[in-house]
Design an enzyme around this catalytic site. Sequence first.
Site, PDB file in Angstrom:
ATOM      1  N   ARG A 248      -7.006  55.509 -29.634  1.00 12.56           N
ATOM      2  CA  ARG A 248      -7.899  54.754 -30.500  1.00 12.56           C
ATOM      3  C   ARG A 248      -8.855  55.736 -31.167  1.00 12.56           C
ATOM      4  O   ARG A 248      -9.420  56.612 -30.503  1.00 12.56           O
ATOM      5  CB  ARG A 248      -8.673  53.709 -29.705  1.00 12.56           C
ATOM      6  CG  ARG A 248      -7.797  52.561 -29.202  1.00 12.56           C
ATOM      7  CD  ARG A 248      -8.621  51.431 -28.593  1.00 12.56           C
ATOM      8  NE  ARG A 248      -7.758  50.299 -28.261  1.00 12.56           N
ATOM      9  CZ  ARG A 248      -7.206  50.106 -27.060  1.00 12.56           C
ATOM     10  NH1 ARG A 248      -7.452  50.974 -26.078  1.00 12.56           N
ATOM     11  NH2 ARG A 248      -6.433  49.062 -26.839  1.00 12.56           N
ATOM     12  N   LYS A 275     -11.681  50.178 -24.537  1.00 12.45           N
ATOM     13  CA  LYS A 275     -11.805  48.834 -25.081  1.00 12.45           C
ATOM     14  C   LYS A 275     -11.586  47.775 -24.020  1.00 12.45           C
ATOM     15  O   LYS A 275     -12.279  46.755 -23.988  1.00 12.45           O
ATOM     16  CB  LYS A 275     -10.801  48.658 -26.225  1.00 12.45           C
ATOM     17  CG  LYS A 275     -10.836  47.296 -26.890  1.00 12.45           C
ATOM     18  CD  LYS A 275      -9.837  47.231 -28.030  1.00 12.45           C
ATOM     19  CE  LYS A 275      -9.846  45.879 -28.706  1.00 12.45           C
ATOM     20  NZ  LYS A 275      -8.867  45.819 -29.820  1.00 12.45           N
ATOM     21  N   HIS A 339      -5.732  54.512 -37.036  1.00 10.44           N
ATOM     22  CA  HIS A 339      -5.240  53.585 -36.012  1.00 10.44           C
ATOM     23  C   HIS A 339      -3.751  53.323 -36.185  1.00 10.44           C
ATOM     24  O   HIS A 339      -3.044  53.003 -35.225  1.00 10.44           O
ATOM     25  CB  HIS A 339      -6.018  52.267 -36.109  1.00 10.44           C
ATOM     26  CG  HIS A 339      -5.907  51.402 -34.896  1.00 10.44           C
ATOM     27  ND1 HIS A 339      -4.797  50.655 -34.612  1.00 10.44           N
ATOM     28  CD2 HIS A 339      -6.778  51.168 -33.885  1.00 10.44           C
ATOM     29  CE1 HIS A 339      -4.982  49.981 -33.489  1.00 10.44           C
ATOM     30  NE2 HIS A 339      -6.167  50.274 -33.017  1.00 10.44           N
ATOM     31  N   ARG A 342      -0.858  54.508 -33.895  1.00 12.02           N
ATOM     32  CA  ARG A 342      -0.488  53.752 -32.693  1.00 12.02           C
ATOM     33  C   ARG A 342       0.717  52.861 -32.991  1.00 12.02           C
ATOM     34  O   ARG A 342       1.628  52.729 -32.178  1.00 12.02           O
ATOM     35  CB  ARG A 342      -1.679  52.945 -32.208  1.00 12.02           C
ATOM     36  CG  ARG A 342      -2.829  53.839 -31.739  1.00 12.02           C
ATOM     37  CD  ARG A 342      -4.126  53.072 -31.507  1.00 12.02           C
ATOM     38  NE  ARG A 342      -4.013  52.047 -30.490  1.00 12.02           N
ATOM     39  CZ  ARG A 342      -4.007  52.264 -29.178  1.00 12.02           C
ATOM     40  NH1 ARG A 342      -4.079  53.512 -28.711  1.00 12.02           N
ATOM     41  NH2 ARG A 342      -3.941  51.265 -28.317  1.00 12.02           N
ATOM     42  N   HIS A 365      -2.927  49.126 -23.691  1.00 14.05           N
ATOM     43  CA  HIS A 365      -3.024  47.697 -23.939  1.00 14.05           C
ATOM     44  C   HIS A 365      -3.243  46.979 -22.614  1.00 14.05           C
ATOM     45  O   HIS A 365      -2.805  47.425 -21.563  1.00 14.05           O
ATOM     46  CB  HIS A 365      -1.756  47.165 -24.617  1.00 14.05           C
ATOM     47  CG  HIS A 365      -1.677  47.561 -26.057  1.00 14.05           C
ATOM     48  ND1 HIS A 365      -0.518  47.466 -26.795  1.00 14.05           N
ATOM     49  CD2 HIS A 365      -2.620  48.049 -26.906  1.00 14.05           C
ATOM     50  CE1 HIS A 365      -0.753  47.884 -28.037  1.00 14.05           C
ATOM     51  NE2 HIS A 365      -2.015  48.244 -28.119  1.00 14.05           N
ATOM     52  N   TYR A 375       1.044  48.441 -10.831  1.00 17.80           N
ATOM     53  CA  TYR A 375       2.339  49.127 -10.789  1.00 17.80           C
ATOM     54  C   TYR A 375       2.466  50.097 -11.959  1.00 17.80           C
ATOM     55  O   TYR A 375       2.886  51.234 -11.802  1.00 17.80           O
ATOM     56  CB  TYR A 375       3.470  48.094 -10.839  1.00 17.80           C
ATOM     57  CG  TYR A 375       4.831  48.720 -10.999  1.00 17.80           C
ATOM     58  CD1 TYR A 375       5.511  49.248  -9.895  1.00 17.80           C
ATOM     59  CD2 TYR A 375       5.433  48.813 -12.252  1.00 17.80           C
ATOM     60  CE1 TYR A 375       6.756  49.839 -10.050  1.00 17.80           C
ATOM     61  CE2 TYR A 375       6.680  49.399 -12.409  1.00 17.80           C
ATOM     62  CZ  TYR A 375       7.336  49.911 -11.288  1.00 17.80           C
ATOM     63  OH  TYR A 375       8.558  50.500 -11.453  1.00 17.80           O
TER      64      TYR A 375
END
Length: 412
Positions: A248, A275, A339, A342, A365, A375
């Site tokens: 980001r 974020k 951005h 991404r 995310h 995990y």
Amino acid sequence: MPLSDTACKNAHKHAKTSIGKPFKLADEKGLYLLLKPQADGCWGKWWRFKYRFGGNEKLLSFGTYPDTSLLQARDKRDTARKQLADGIDPGIVRKIEKAGSLENTFSAIANEFLESNRKSWSESHHAHIQQCFERDVFPWIGSRPLKDLSAIEVLTVLRRIVDRGALETAARTKQFIGQAIRYGIATGRAERDVTADLRGALPSPVKGHFPAITEAKPLAQLLRDIDAYGGNFVVRTALRLQPLIFARPANLAKAEWDEFDLDAAEWRIAADKMKMNNAHIVPLSKQAIALLRDIHPLTGNQQYVFASNQGKSGDKHISRESIGAAIRRMGYQGQHTAHGFRTTASTLLHEQGFHSDMIERQLAHAEHNKVKAAYNRAQHLPERRLMMQSWSDYLDELKTVATVIPFKKTGT
């Protein structure tokens, strides 16, 4: 029992006057009438409002009786209680009203609005709004009395932002200006939010989408243009690093040297800077490490990797918009953003068969399933190291050949 007007008129006859000391007659909701013996033998009557703010007990004076009637005192109390419900200290409002018009400018009220929210906002969010105000708003309307500010003045400010292609920033800045104005309304220094008149006046950014190049051939040209970019060395280094790590932009701009372990090839970002409020690890490819070692002699003795003293907000690092501004200067406005890297990485990595969970984890995310999130953190780091190196190798090869090449996974 609440006071009556008759009780206020006859308060000097109350039995407590025989003691000759000040006493209170309670009304309700924190309002009371304070009686004090005067030198001439009469009793003075003062309205007082007792309230709590920030854990502290405070008092506010509403004048004397009968100059201020019981009904007027209650109206003032109700106004103060409304301010408290909005998170505003009515005592501060009183001080501001006494301070005069210099404290009623947009910049004064906006700064007060920022300060009132400092504890409830994250440090990065507070700094972002402050930077927006200082860079794009205060130079133009900061000295304007808030009550005189017009919609066309605000629109002119926002159009300057739009003209440089920053549609998202313009929309956010309009929101921030409106919040500051509404704070001014709540503190009695404005009557209406003029940003409400600007509905539909700005080009609408596409929600949830940042322009991004996702095809190999135009991506190769973009990478070559980045290598040829002749701007500031610090910004140029950040610009060259962003395609490799697709972070980001705000995180990259504020990257600190203490977060990097170049020997372990890792960038570890604390949760409070992310974020989603989850700590994040970025595996570093050989190419990324080379760029960081290249800039280290210049900024390695400072806090921030991309140190800069050019920001108007007082930050010691480049702006979160620096990389995007460089991309626009190269002629990619509307085609690609900082951005957007991404999206570029996500699209091409998915097309080449890398596991979706691994890609999403690298993009930081949110994972709503807590067990699955744990995990992902525990199991995907070795695979992500291979993926990030494969990605960097692919970008290197892509910009050096004339024809489009397939993306080959390292170690497969």
